[in-house]
Design a protein around this motif. Structure first.
Motif, PDB file in Angstrom:
ATOM      1  N   VAL A 264      -0.842   0.194   0.075  1.00  0.00           N
ATOM      2  CA  VAL A 264       0.131   1.258  -0.218  1.00  0.00           C
ATOM      3  C   VAL A 264      -0.111   1.817  -1.612  1.00  0.00           C
ATOM      4  CG1 VAL A 264       2.574   1.770  -0.607  1.00  0.00           C
ATOM      5  CG2 VAL A 264       1.889   0.395   1.365  1.00  0.00           C
ATOM      6  N   PHE A 265      -0.303   0.929  -2.580  1.00  0.00           N
ATOM      7  CA  PHE A 265      -0.551   1.391  -3.947  1.00  0.00           C
ATOM      8  C   PHE A 265      -1.840   2.218  -4.040  1.00  0.00           C
ATOM      9  CE2 PHE A 265       2.170  -2.280  -5.489  1.00  0.00           C
ATOM     10  CZ  PHE A 265       3.150  -1.468  -6.047  1.00  0.00           C
ATOM     11  N   ARG A 266      -2.840   1.825  -3.266  1.00  0.00           N
ATOM     12  CA  ARG A 266      -4.107   2.554  -3.339  1.00  0.00           C
ATOM     13  C   ARG A 266      -4.025   3.900  -2.632  1.00  0.00           C
ATOM     14  NH1 ARG A 266      -9.776  -0.099  -1.469  1.00  0.00           N
ATOM     15  NH2 ARG A 266      -8.768  -0.010   0.573  1.00  0.00           N
ATOM     16  N   SER A 267      -3.377   3.931  -1.451  1.00  0.00           N
ATOM     17  CA  SER A 267      -3.341   5.174  -0.678  1.00  0.00           C
ATOM     18  C   SER A 267      -2.290   6.152  -1.197  1.00  0.00           C
ATOM     19  CB  SER A 267      -3.077   4.869   0.801  1.00  0.00           C
ATOM     20  OG  SER A 267      -1.833   4.190   0.947  1.00  0.00           O
ATOM     21  N   ALA A 268      -1.098   5.630  -1.515  1.00  0.00           N
ATOM     22  CA  ALA A 268      -0.013   6.521  -1.939  1.00  0.00           C
ATOM     23  C   ALA A 268       0.048   6.714  -3.445  1.00  0.00           C
ATOM     24  CB  ALA A 268       1.333   5.972  -1.439  1.00  0.00           C
ATOM     25  N   GLY A 269      -0.538   5.789  -4.198  1.00  0.00           N
ATOM     26  CA  GLY A 269      -0.464   5.888  -5.651  1.00  0.00           C
ATOM     27  C   GLY A 269      -1.799   6.061  -6.341  1.00  0.00           C
ATOM     28  N   SER A 270      -2.872   6.001  -5.553  1.00  0.00           N
ATOM     29  CA  SER A 270      -4.234   6.171  -6.093  1.00  0.00           C
ATOM     30  C   SER A 270      -4.537   5.173  -7.212  1.00  0.00           C
ATOM     31  CB  SER A 270      -4.430   7.602  -6.615  1.00  0.00           C
ATOM     32  OG  SER A 270      -4.244   8.536  -5.576  1.00  0.00           O
ATOM     33  N   LEU A 271      -3.920   3.978  -7.145  1.00  0.00           N
ATOM     34  CA  LEU A 271      -4.199   2.969  -8.163  1.00  0.00           C
ATOM     35  C   LEU A 271      -5.563   2.353  -7.923  1.00  0.00           C
ATOM     36  CD1 LEU A 271      -0.736   1.200  -8.544  1.00  0.00           C
ATOM     37  CD2 LEU A 271      -1.761   2.941  -9.995  1.00  0.00           C
ATOM     38  N   LYS A 272      -6.214   1.993  -9.011  1.00  0.00           N
ATOM     39  CA  LYS A 272      -7.573   1.473  -8.928  1.00  0.00           C
ATOM     40  C   LYS A 272      -7.803   0.430 -10.007  1.00  0.00           C
ATOM     41  CE  LYS A 272      -9.303   5.258 -11.786  1.00  0.00           C
ATOM     42  NZ  LYS A 272      -7.943   5.640 -12.181  1.00  0.00           N
ATOM     43  N   MET A 273      -8.988  -0.137 -10.000  1.00  0.00           N
ATOM     44  CA  MET A 273      -9.326  -1.179 -10.955  1.00  0.00           C
ATOM     45  C   MET A 273      -9.212  -0.660 -12.393  1.00  0.00           C
ATOM     46  SD  MET A 273     -12.709  -3.567 -11.096  1.00  0.00           S
ATOM     47  CE  MET A 273     -12.871  -4.884 -12.305  1.00  0.00           C
ATOM     48  N   GLY A 274      -8.564  -1.471 -13.240  1.00  0.00           N
ATOM     49  CA  GLY A 274      -8.404  -1.112 -14.645  1.00  0.00           C
ATOM     50  C   GLY A 274      -7.112  -0.416 -14.975  1.00  0.00           C
ATOM     51  N   ASP A 275      -6.384   0.072 -13.961  1.00  0.00           N
ATOM     52  CA  ASP A 275      -5.095   0.717 -14.220  1.00  0.00           C
ATOM     53  C   ASP A 275      -4.079  -0.326 -14.673  1.00  0.00           C
ATOM     54  OD1 ASP A 275      -6.038   3.191 -13.526  1.00  0.00           O
ATOM     55  OD2 ASP A 275      -5.239   3.163 -11.491  1.00  0.00           O
TER      56      ASP A 275
END
Length: 618
Positions: free
Chosen positions: A94-105
């Motif tokens: 969910v965080f990756r698809s809806a929030g575009s969170l990635k490594m290092g954030d």
């Protein structure tokens, strides 16, 4: 002949040395602990060769080998290791698809104790994000300062804490910080909900897990500083995985059920407690908030065998009225820190055969101790074996500058046995100090150079410890302007800043004073009123309640006409701390915070006596 004599003489000296050493009352227990540590290090090296190198790796390993083992018990919920693994996978997606969170954030987490604290945290770890644990007691400007210092661009908030953001919501939105709530719907514009999106993603692992450098930063945990708001301490992956061994060295096993009531934003609960359960494959009973009246009932209900403590927790239990369950529990061990000897003795007398494992550790650095003996009072031992595995020094210090005293060659002077000294530990590749995010000055202030020999680098803990003649270590006090109350570190400058914004106060000097029967020091403020102004206790009360957590409130006020200053024009605290709040000693007006009246009232001798005797509780 000469060679024979020398050989015989050397052998004799060695025999005498070994006899005296091995007949030392704590030799064998010290050796056993050292061998246990060596064994653990070898096991860690074996695991690392198999790719288990981080906190998250250790959890995933347990989820593979004991998927159906209960991991988190919370109220009526029971989540297995596999349950938490799958749910954290969903949060990650969910965080990756809806929030575009990635490594290092960097993502800040503001949540009370709940299974989803752990699931959200692990989900973010699976994306390679660095998580910042926020103290849910902080308010307004402190929260904004925390977010700014660690560089968080996303904030995850528990549904029950959303209302606490009302005053800073416009600023958060203006700062372009992504706001998430662990709820099925968003409470207002600007928030993203999480729980309603979980069912739309699979529980399967991420196809491309990030590769993490074990020497890099893992978490931000905030510690109170001496120069303002909390500092964002960087905590590396290596430190995190080392912390997971704490419960194991205390004697906890995979069969134990561990009761954790401490807040998860503390390293003690999240890394030592929950992490310790993960390392062993044990079960954790998680409580939203500590309750003295419910404690033993929960221990019986959940069949608890181990609990984690801070000193205040044990004091609350000792002072609480007797309950039936305190004689029917199966608790065999308590592990933690900050337990006063008098409370320790009373706890042992009242609650039966519970082993106490008192320790000492720091968020920022890897130095730590554990009292693995049955001796009441110490935090650990400074034996030969322990110093092999955990080097440290106790240094003489200047009580005015709070710095170490150096000799003519510029080297620091070691404190002798029986005298309190400043605890410092060498910094190495495996014993890191990653510093404070956004605060180079504070980072550098914790580093000492040329301590024992030219070019060496040590971490200054800011704590005073004493080593007695039997090699036991005792915690004495904290150096500087931070004091500890209700299990929390209080930065006096932050409290001074809040009080100093009142228009009728000219000078504010905050410090901690001892109260019989209480662990740590309670807040007190020496204040000077502006000319032609009167004390407005109700306004001070309102200001404190609105801007500071309860553990940081000064319970006592001392009205002065001129400030106590040192010869270098710094606020004098030593004399004020020594005099305390006794009306018979302090000739200046004293006031006491009345919660019922929401005001500060005059502190009379009879009121003072009631506080000292325990009739009035703080």
């Amino acid at each position: 002949m000469i060679v024979w004599l020398l050989t015989t003489f050397s052998a004799g000296l060695l025999a005498i040395f070994l006899y005296q050493w091995t007949t030392h009352p704590f030799f064998w227990v010290d050796l056993r602990n050292y061998l246990k540590l060596r064994s653990f290090k070898k096991e860690m090296q074996t695991r690392m060769r198999k790719g288990i190198v981080t906190y998250l790796d250790t959890f995933l390993y347990q989820a593979r080998i004991t998927p159906d083992k209960p991991f988190i018990i919370y109220e009526s919920q029971s989540l297995t290791y596999q349950d938490v693994d799958k749910r954290s996978n969903q949060f990650a997606k969910v965080f990756r698809s809806a929030g575009s969170l990635k490594m290092g954030d960097v993502v800040a987490l503001l949540m009370c104790n709940h299974p989803d604290f752990i699931c959200v945290w692990f989900g973010l770890c699976k994306l390679g994000c660095e998580v910042a644990f926020l103290n849910f007691n902080i308010k307004a400007s402190s929260l904004l300062s925390c977010l700014q210092s660690c560089g968080a661009k996303s904030l995850v908030v528990g549904a029950d804490l959303v209302a606490s953001l009302d005053k800073v919501l416009p600023t958060l939105k203006a700062s372009d910080i992504s706001l998430w709530t662990v709820d099925h719907s968003a409470p207002c514009d600007g928030f993203n909900s999480l729980l309603d999106k979980l069912d739309k993603v699979s529980e399967e692992p991420l196809p491309d897990p990030p590769k993490v450098n074990i020497m890099s930063n893992f978490l931000f945990i905030f510690t109170s500083g001496t120069t303002g708001h909390s500092k964002a301490a960087r905590l590396g992956h290596l430190k995190a995985i080392m912390s997971m061994a704490f419960l194991r060295f205390c004697g906890v096993t995979s069969d134990d059920i561990v009761y954790i009531t401490l807040p998860l934003y503390h390293m003690s609960a999240s890394l030592l407690g929950v992490g310790g359960c993960i390392q062993l494959g044990a079960t954790c009973v998680l409580k939203k908030k500590f309750s003295a009246s419910q404690f033993w009932k929960d221990c019986v209900k959940y069949d608890v065998t181990v609990f984690q403590y801070i000193g205040e927790l044990c004091r609350y239990l000792v002072n609480h009225a007797w309950v039936t369950e305190e004689g029917a529990h199966r608790v065999r061990l308590a592990a933690g820190s900050g337990l006063r000897p008098d409370v320790w003795r009373e706890f042992a007398r009242r609650f039966g055969n519970i082993k106490i494992r008192e320790g000492y550790g720091l968020t920022e650095a890897s130095v730590g101790f554990l009292n693995y003996t049955d001796e009441i009072g110490p935090i650990g031992r400074a034996s030969y074996f322990n110093k092999l595995s955990m080097p440290f020094e106790l240094l003489k210090y200047d009580p005015k500058t709070y710095g170490p005293i150096r000799d003519g060659s510029g080297r620091c002077i070691k404190a002798p046995k029986g005298e309190a000294g400043m605890l410092v530990a060498p910094l190495t590749v495996t014993s890191q100090f990653l510093g404070y995010a956004g605060n180079k000055t504070q980072t550098e202030s914790k580093v000492l150079r040329d301590v024992v020999r030219p070019g060496d680098v040590y971490f200054n803990t800011g704590d005073l410890l004493l080593c007695d003649h039997r090699d036991f270590l005792y915690f004495c006090d904290r150096i500087g302007d931070t004091f500890r109350w209700k299990g929390e570190n209080v930065a006096t400058t932050e409290v001074s800043e809040v009080l100093g914004s009142l228009d009728f106060l000219q000078e504010v000097n905050v410090y901690g004073v001892t109260v019989p029967g209480y662990e740590g020091r309670v807040g007190m403020a020496a204040i000077i009123l502006k000319p032609d102004h009167k004390l407005d206790g109700a306004e001070i009360y309102k200001q404190l309640v609105g801007r500071l957590p309860s553990y940081a409130w000064p319970w006592f006020l001392r009205i002065q006409t001129c400030p106590e200053m040192t010869e270098t024009f710094k606020q004098q605290k030593g004399k004020l701390v020594h005099e305390g709040f006794n009306p018979a000693v302090v000739k200046e007006p004293l006031y006491f915070m009345s919660l019922s009246q929401k005001d500060y009232i005059s502190l009379s001798q009879s009121l003072y006596d009631d506080i000292i005797s325990g009739k009035i509780l703080l």
